[in-house]
Write an enzyme that holds these catalytic residues in place. Sequence first.
Site, mmCIF file in Angstrom:
data_model
loop_
_atom_site.group_PDB
_atom_site.id
_atom_site.type_symbol
_atom_site.label_atom_id
_atom_site.label_comp_id
_atom_site.label_asym_id
_atom_site.label_seq_id
_atom_site.Cartn_x
_atom_site.Cartn_y
_atom_site.Cartn_z
ATOM 1 N N GLN A 9 0.836 -1.192 0.000
ATOM 2 C CA GLN A 9 0.000 0.000 0.000
ATOM 3 C C GLN A 9 0.872 1.243 0.000
ATOM 4 O O GLN A 9 1.849 1.342 0.737
ATOM 5 C CB GLN A 9 -0.905 -0.019 1.231
ATOM 6 C CG GLN A 9 -2.148 0.814 1.101
ATOM 7 C CD GLN A 9 -3.189 0.434 2.146
ATOM 8 O OE1 GLN A 9 -3.102 -0.635 2.748
ATOM 9 N NE2 GLN A 9 -4.169 1.287 2.350
ATOM 10 N N SER A 84 4.632 -5.437 3.324
ATOM 11 C CA SER A 84 3.290 -5.468 3.893
ATOM 12 C C SER A 84 2.347 -6.274 3.001
ATOM 13 O O SER A 84 2.499 -7.484 2.880
ATOM 14 C CB SER A 84 2.785 -4.038 4.106
ATOM 15 O OG SER A 84 1.598 -4.041 4.873
ATOM 16 N N LEU A 85 1.388 -5.637 2.343
ATOM 17 C CA LEU A 85 0.468 -6.358 1.474
ATOM 18 C C LEU A 85 1.219 -7.168 0.418
ATOM 19 O O LEU A 85 0.811 -8.269 0.038
ATOM 20 C CB LEU A 85 -0.490 -5.383 0.783
ATOM 21 C CG LEU A 85 -1.328 -6.036 -0.313
ATOM 22 C CD1 LEU A 85 -2.543 -6.685 0.277
ATOM 23 C CD2 LEU A 85 -1.656 -5.076 -1.418
ATOM 24 N N ARG A 109 -8.550 -8.905 4.762
ATOM 25 C CA ARG A 109 -7.522 -8.110 5.439
ATOM 26 C C ARG A 109 -7.819 -6.627 5.264
ATOM 27 O O ARG A 109 -7.766 -5.845 6.217
ATOM 28 C CB ARG A 109 -6.150 -8.457 4.872
ATOM 29 C CG ARG A 109 -4.962 -7.709 5.491
ATOM 30 C CD ARG A 109 -3.699 -8.125 4.760
ATOM 31 N NE ARG A 109 -2.479 -7.662 5.405
ATOM 32 C CZ ARG A 109 -1.839 -6.522 5.090
ATOM 33 N NH1 ARG A 109 -2.349 -5.722 4.173
ATOM 34 N NH2 ARG A 109 -0.705 -6.200 5.694
ATOM 35 N N HIS A 188 -0.029 -1.508 11.534
ATOM 36 C CA HIS A 188 1.209 -2.164 11.955
ATOM 37 C C HIS A 188 1.669 -1.671 13.335
ATOM 38 O O HIS A 188 2.845 -1.385 13.552
ATOM 39 C CB HIS A 188 2.319 -1.961 10.920
ATOM 40 C CG HIS A 188 2.061 -2.624 9.614
ATOM 41 N ND1 HIS A 188 2.007 -3.995 9.479
ATOM 42 C CD2 HIS A 188 1.804 -2.107 8.390
ATOM 43 C CE1 HIS A 188 1.746 -4.292 8.217
ATOM 44 N NE2 HIS A 188 1.605 -3.175 7.536
ATOM 45 N N GLN A 236 1.360 -10.055 11.180
ATOM 46 C CA GLN A 236 1.825 -8.966 10.334
ATOM 47 C C GLN A 236 0.969 -7.715 10.503
ATOM 48 O O GLN A 236 1.444 -6.592 10.384
ATOM 49 C CB GLN A 236 1.810 -9.412 8.860
ATOM 50 C CG GLN A 236 2.531 -8.465 7.923
ATOM 51 C CD GLN A 236 1.967 -8.524 6.526
ATOM 52 O OE1 GLN A 236 0.788 -8.310 6.325
ATOM 53 N NE2 GLN A 236 2.824 -8.832 5.557
#
Length: 772
Positions: A9, A84-85, A109, A188, A236
């Site tokens: 992202q 991340s993603l 998610r 996060h 995560q």
Amino acid sequence: MTTIIFPGQGSQKRGMGKELLARYPELAAQADALLGWKLAEVCQDERLDQTQYTQPVLFVLNALAWQAKRDEGAREPDHAAGHSLGEYNALLAAGAFDFATGVRLVRRRGELMAQAREGGMAAVVGLSPERIQEVLVRMGVDTVDLANDNSPTQQVLSGPRVDLERAAPELKAAGANVILLKVSAAFHSRYMRPAREAFAEFLRGFSFSPLRFPVISNVEARPYEDGRIAELLARQIDSPVRWTQSMRYLLGLGEQELVEVGHGQVLSNLLKQIRQATPVPAAVPAPVPAPAPVVALPSAPPPQPAPAAEVRGTGAWRLGSEAFRSTYGVYLAYYAGSMYKGISSKELVIRMGQAGLMGFLGTGGMPLARVEEDLLAIKAALRSGEAWGMNLLHSLERPAREEELVDLYLRHGVRNVEASAYVQLTPALVRYRVQGLRRLPDGRVEAPHRIIAKVSRTEVARVFMSPPPPALLEALVRDGKVSSEEARLARELPMAEDICVEADSGGHTDQGVASTLLPAMMGLREQLMEEHGYATRIRVGAAGGIGTPQAAASAFIMGADFIATGSINQCTVEAATSEPVKDLLETLDVRDVTYAPAGDMFELGAKIQVVRKGLFFPARANRLYALYQQHGSLDELDAQTRQQLQEKYFHRSFEQIWEETRRHYQRVDPEVVERAERNPRRKMALVFRWYFVHTSRLALRGSREQRTDYQIHCGPALGSFNQWVRGTPLASWRNRHVDELAFKLMDATAGWLEQQLQALLQQRLQAQRGAA
């Protein structure tokens, strides 16, 4: 080697994806049907910047970009990673799940993360994580987490928006460019825990295939382990993205071609910054030629040195209990135990935590103010969920000390405690374990405070494997220190879910033998598990005498869930003892240690294991204890003995020692002075005990005077370790770092066990051929 990396992202841009969606219409249509909206439309409007839309769009476009490269002839990579993603695309490329499953995962998610509405994020450019932490600590801001470690000079913080706005001017004054990001929540970070828990429940409905090649986890900056995909994907969400460490890990494996797959060059630009830093991370030690084992079975050759590219492939992470690694969030079933007087220092604990391992601060004998100072330093350095803990040493004479430490630990949110030298449970220890217990929606009891109990006797192990005694719980409830509900829930849990069985070791020791102690403790574990019907299995680990791969392997072969090391860590850069002591320690052989009375349990005759090479301390300490047993007061000592003790041992008079001792106890516990004034034998014991305190200080300071009186706690494990690394750079303590020793020892243990297995299989095949 080739590694593919996928952006996450933040890499989206209005109008993206037209060519890829047109090139793969069937996959695009499949995604549209699963999502309930059209990708092509979202890519053109304002929804593209909304989390619930952004994440599925980026996943699909990253997947199509990788498919296009494969269609153009790109070979399968050696590794993959994603920011991340983007990690979902790395797992898709490695075969963990199919395209449709990936779409369902990222859709849920994105929905859960979009539902979070608390807090915000800020990008900080131009400062290191350490410098940012210094600013936040100085301001007293402990509500902000490091969310993304993107490069050595680009970080992203998450937390309450008001605190981010308050910190921004100070960060700018320190030289940073601070940008408050337009996001809906503190991604996060600790504030995403509800989303993590909901996603973990969602993941229960999925199964994942073995990976065809390694994928680097954002959470641990290490390759995914078999069976842990669901766990790490859930973690995560509320864990930091350790992108810098992930890239350094990959660069440390050898020459790499890193190929960004997806829209833009965000990760490639970050990589340029990361390449300027040291490529080999602390958690991946450079290869050291491995010497022959101290004790090798005739059928097995000594372990061979592994190239850096293979050092993570030895299977070290498979040793021991997966539950231990998962519970503490560590890479290995291993921890560095505490050493008194802060020898297992804050630097040691921080270094272990930053490497994805766990260490415990040695608080025994440290003033409370110093304990708090070091605790705060550890919290400031390990703000992203790394594992760490504090020691809690049983004090027979000063129970108030335990209460003060527990108050401190609860106040600062210490989650992990190593309980040492306990012979019975105390109200303070039970209070630490019980406070905060709560019933989860699924019926399980959540315990925010974990205890690793170091034991060497089965009767003590039984106490820790059992629930807290009802009488202690009732007293704590009456005193208002725990609630009735907490006390009721405590009856469903053992005092400690981790029991560390301590065999013959440095410092306090019962001189136990691991091969007899460990099986006995495991048998007791099975008995009490059945008796109490615990929902979670008690883990039993091993400590004492572990300094070589063979010693560690023997513990794991016997079924240890984890191992702990101590003596070998005392001879590292991070250990807070003096250089003269470390210079001596690196020369020790196995027989250079012996037993002496323990100063803190002098009257009881308890023993400690100490260095004897070139030192008078062991002999002098034993003589003091013999004199204490034989006499009722200092006045009963003959003139020659009195002169020898004052001139040779103490270098001061009994009167000077008593005055110093009296002043100390007047500050901390005046009753000790009153009892000693009434009891001459007690006074003699306190004077003799002064020598133990004094000799510890001499060693910690590295005093040039009275060097032969150094008191150095150490077990034979260090001697065997020194033999193991003889002739290598690790022969010098100046090249020994506590985390690197952990990885080297565990890697070599896994390699040695594999060689033994192969040798045994070969023998069996030869026997079968001979029989045929």
